[in-house]
Write a protein that holds these residues in place. Structure first.
Motif, mmCIF file in Angstrom:
data_model
loop_
_atom_site.group_PDB
_atom_site.id
_atom_site.type_symbol
_atom_site.label_atom_id
_atom_site.label_comp_id
_atom_site.label_asym_id
_atom_site.label_seq_id
_atom_site.Cartn_x
_atom_site.Cartn_y
_atom_site.Cartn_z
ATOM 1 N N PHE A 34 0.808 -1.292 -0.060
ATOM 2 C CA PHE A 34 -0.032 0.041 -0.012
ATOM 3 C C PHE A 34 1.046 1.208 0.109
ATOM 4 C CE2 PHE A 34 -3.569 -2.684 1.350
ATOM 5 C CZ PHE A 34 -4.495 -2.219 0.611
ATOM 6 N N SER A 35 1.942 1.307 0.668
ATOM 7 C CA SER A 35 2.772 2.285 0.781
ATOM 8 C C SER A 35 3.458 2.636 -0.796
ATOM 9 C CB SER A 35 3.875 2.192 1.987
ATOM 10 O OG SER A 35 3.304 1.852 3.069
ATOM 11 N N ARG A 36 3.843 1.595 -1.259
ATOM 12 C CA ARG A 36 4.406 1.780 -2.765
ATOM 13 C C ARG A 36 3.240 2.264 -3.736
ATOM 14 N NH1 ARG A 36 7.296 -3.953 -2.157
ATOM 15 N NH2 ARG A 36 9.077 -3.277 -0.857
ATOM 16 N N ALA A 37 2.129 1.985 -3.509
ATOM 17 C CA ALA A 37 1.087 2.196 -4.199
ATOM 18 C C ALA A 37 0.427 3.669 -3.842
ATOM 19 C CB ALA A 37 0.000 1.216 -4.304
ATOM 20 N N ALA A 38 0.732 4.387 -2.878
ATOM 21 C CA ALA A 38 0.155 5.692 -2.556
ATOM 22 C C ALA A 38 0.050 6.591 -3.474
ATOM 23 C CB ALA A 38 0.947 6.013 -1.307
ATOM 24 N N GLU A 71 -5.301 6.786 -9.001
ATOM 25 C CA GLU A 71 -5.713 6.978 -10.577
ATOM 26 C C GLU A 71 -6.154 5.673 -10.862
ATOM 27 O OE1 GLU A 71 -2.889 6.605 -14.744
ATOM 28 O OE2 GLU A 71 -1.990 7.290 -12.813
ATOM 29 N N TYR A 72 -5.963 4.377 -10.137
ATOM 30 C CA TYR A 72 -6.453 2.942 -10.464
ATOM 31 C C TYR A 72 -7.547 2.558 -9.647
ATOM 32 C CZ TYR A 72 -2.270 2.642 -13.597
ATOM 33 O OH TYR A 72 -1.288 2.818 -14.677
ATOM 34 N N ALA A 73 -7.929 3.237 -8.574
ATOM 35 C CA ALA A 73 -8.658 2.608 -7.512
ATOM 36 C C ALA A 73 -10.141 2.964 -7.732
ATOM 37 C CB ALA A 73 -8.413 3.235 -6.092
ATOM 38 N N ASP A 74 -10.617 2.388 -8.997
ATOM 39 C CA ASP A 74 -11.978 2.923 -9.431
ATOM 40 C C ASP A 74 -13.075 1.886 -8.534
ATOM 41 O OD1 ASP A 74 -10.506 0.931 -10.864
ATOM 42 O OD2 ASP A 74 -12.522 0.564 -12.107
ATOM 43 N N VAL A 75 -12.763 0.841 -8.273
ATOM 44 C CA VAL A 75 -13.551 -0.101 -7.507
ATOM 45 C C VAL A 75 -13.473 0.490 -6.001
ATOM 46 C CG1 VAL A 75 -13.744 -2.376 -6.612
ATOM 47 C CG2 VAL A 75 -13.099 -2.279 -8.864
ATOM 48 N N GLN A 76 -12.678 0.764 -5.585
ATOM 49 C CA GLN A 76 -12.527 1.408 -4.144
ATOM 50 C C GLN A 76 -13.570 2.613 -4.053
ATOM 51 O OE1 GLN A 76 -10.062 -0.017 -5.771
ATOM 52 N NE2 GLN A 76 -9.278 -1.655 -4.269
ATOM 53 N N LYS A 77 -13.306 3.421 -4.970
ATOM 54 C CA LYS A 77 -13.887 4.629 -5.128
ATOM 55 C C LYS A 77 -15.656 4.341 -5.256
ATOM 56 C CE LYS A 77 -10.288 7.455 -7.143
ATOM 57 N NZ LYS A 77 -9.886 8.284 -8.352
ATOM 58 N N GLU A 78 -16.026 3.550 -6.219
ATOM 59 C CA GLU A 78 -17.432 3.185 -6.459
ATOM 60 C C GLU A 78 -17.944 2.521 -5.077
ATOM 61 O OE1 GLU A 78 -20.157 0.794 -9.620
ATOM 62 O OE2 GLU A 78 -18.100 1.054 -9.886
ATOM 63 N N LYS A 116 -0.685 -1.088 -8.751
ATOM 64 C CA LYS A 116 -0.750 0.151 -8.518
ATOM 65 C C LYS A 116 -1.838 0.588 -7.354
ATOM 66 C CE LYS A 116 1.767 1.570 -11.920
ATOM 67 N NZ LYS A 116 3.304 2.283 -11.563
ATOM 68 N N THR A 117 -2.782 -0.164 -6.941
ATOM 69 C CA THR A 117 -3.698 0.006 -5.989
ATOM 70 C C THR A 117 -3.071 -0.683 -4.553
ATOM 71 O OG1 THR A 117 -4.927 -1.943 -6.422
ATOM 72 C CG2 THR A 117 -5.447 0.345 -7.473
ATOM 73 N N GLY A 118 -1.944 -1.411 -4.490
ATOM 74 C CA GLY A 118 -1.401 -2.146 -3.554
ATOM 75 C C GLY A 118 -2.398 -3.192 -2.919
ATOM 76 N N THR A 119 -3.414 -3.777 -3.854
ATOM 77 C CA THR A 119 -4.318 -4.852 -3.219
ATOM 78 C C THR A 119 -4.073 -6.100 -3.315
ATOM 79 O OG1 THR A 119 -5.372 -4.277 -5.567
ATOM 80 C CG2 THR A 119 -6.257 -2.947 -3.336
#
Length: 395
Positions: free
Chosen positions: A133-137, A142-149, A332-335
């Motif tokens: 997660f730290s590396r993807a901060a 830019e990539y976390a569309d699922v998390q935003k939805e 890119k999302t660290g997930t």
């Protein structure tokens, strides 16, 4: 193991740990008096003194979440070994697995077991997740569309009335924090995340004297004594080492009429990728999501704490152009989580995986998310969450 039995064991373990362990060891040696006397004389005191209760808690969580796989891997020889004198898990509780051999060891007691996904130290797994997660901060937004939805869906469930104090668990770069602040501008928000880089991004994005961003391990923070009107989290609790214990602590940190509202990813997340790895690479691959709580486990665990629990399943589908694009999204999302069993992907394996996906429906993967509302007060009405049986699928 039934959740209520595990919680009873946990309670007894923490109330009188020395007495509990002493009684447990005695049962393990039933029928072997000479060996037990030697154990008591030479080993018992040191073992009890060196026992780490956090590790035992993690073991209980492992048992609570574990279930035998629905499908047995083809051409795999399975042998079930059980002690005839096992008091902890008697022979009558022997798991029945189709086409397996069974060996009952005469005079054998309760055996130790080795589970690679547990005995790789918990702290190593959590540190691996934190680093990702730290590396993807920087790239996360830019990539976390699922998390935003998911955050937008969760915000729709929040109480309409103003709330005074809010605890957000796993704030990430602050997207859900911003929604909380917009809905409750007068509320005091304590936003936690265990990644310093994520907290820094959130602090730069949202500047408000009403929000306190803290870089702290939420599982440890929940052991405190603060009380909140609302405790909420968007897509973070599935990464906890001991989610069952965390739910109990969340209940204690809520005020009498407080709400717990969260989204938590389920074990069917990235199921297509899991199946592809298992079929194409001819190996037992377990992605991080495989260890997430399923709906039944989540429901039972929450009902141990809250008088009212509502869960709705949300399924989001996303289509990617290639395997590398999908893996890049996770990076890119660290997930991607902690995955000790994923093999190295060389060019030949990537080509094989590409063919597997294209022969089916392309690189479409599913994210399984549970939306949860819960409280302890008997007289509070529901937040009108959709029916428990409802399942929503978005593309």
């Amino acid at each position: 193991w039934p959740i209520n039995e595990i919680e009873a064991i946990r309670k007894n373990l923490h109330v009188e740990p020395e007495s509990f362990l002493d009684d447990f060891f005695r049962k393990c040696f039933l029928g072997h008096k000479k060996a037990y006397r030697k154990f008591v004389r030479e080993m018992r005191d040191n073992i009890i003194a060196e026992t780490d209760l956090e590790v035992l808690d993690a073991g209980l969580d492992y048992l609570a979440a574990y279930s035998l796989p629905d499908k047995i891997i083809p051409n795999l020889d399975i042998t079930v070994i059980h002690g005839e004198k096992d008091i902890v898990a008697p022979v009558v509780q022997l798991p029945r697995i189709i086409n397996s051999q069974v060996r009952i060891i005469p005079h054998g007691g309760h055996m130790c077991f080795l589970a690679a996904d547990f005995f790789l130290p918990c702290r190593r797994a959590k540190e691996a997740v934190r680093l990702k997660f730290s590396r993807a901060a920087v790239s996360y937004d830019e990539y976390a569309d699922v998390q935003k939805e998911t955050a937008a869906c969760l915000a729709e469930l929040l109480p309409r009335y103003q709330t005074g104090t809010i605890l957000e668990i796993g704030c990430g770069t602050g997207n859900y924090t911003s929604l909380l602040h917009d809905k409750y501008p007068a509320a005091r928000i304590c936003a936690l995340d265990f990644s310093e880089a994520m907290v820094e991004q959130a602090g730069r994005k949202i500047r408000s004297e009403k929000i306190d961003f803290l870089c702290v391990d939420a599982e440890k923070y929940l052991a405190g004594e603060r009380k909140f009107d609302l405790i909420t989290s968007n897509g973070a609790l599935q990464w906890f080492e001991q989610p069952h214990k965390a739910f109990g602590r969340i209940g204690k940190q809520l005020k009498e009429e407080g709400w717990f509202i969260c989204s938590i990813f389920g074990p069917q997340t990235l199921e297509e990728l899991q199946i592809a790895f298992s079929n194409v690479l001819d190996s037992h691959v377990q992605l991080a999501a495989a260890s997430f709580l399923n709906r039944e486990q989540l429901q039972k665990s929450l009902e141990q704490v809250f008088s009212h629990v509502e869960i709705t399943e949300l399924q989001l589908s996303r289509r990617y152009g290639s395997l590398l694009e999908l893996l890049r999204h996770l990076q890119k999302t660290g997930t991607s989580g902690f995955q000790p069993s994923v093999p190295i992907l060389n060019r030949r394996r990537i080509r094989e995986l590409d063919k597997w996906f294209t022969d089916r429906k392309g690189y479409t993967v599913t994210y399984q998310i549970f939306l949860v509302t819960a409280h302890r007060a008997q007289h509070i009405r529901s937040l009108r969450l959709p029916p428990r049986s409802a399942r929503f699928t978005y593309d």
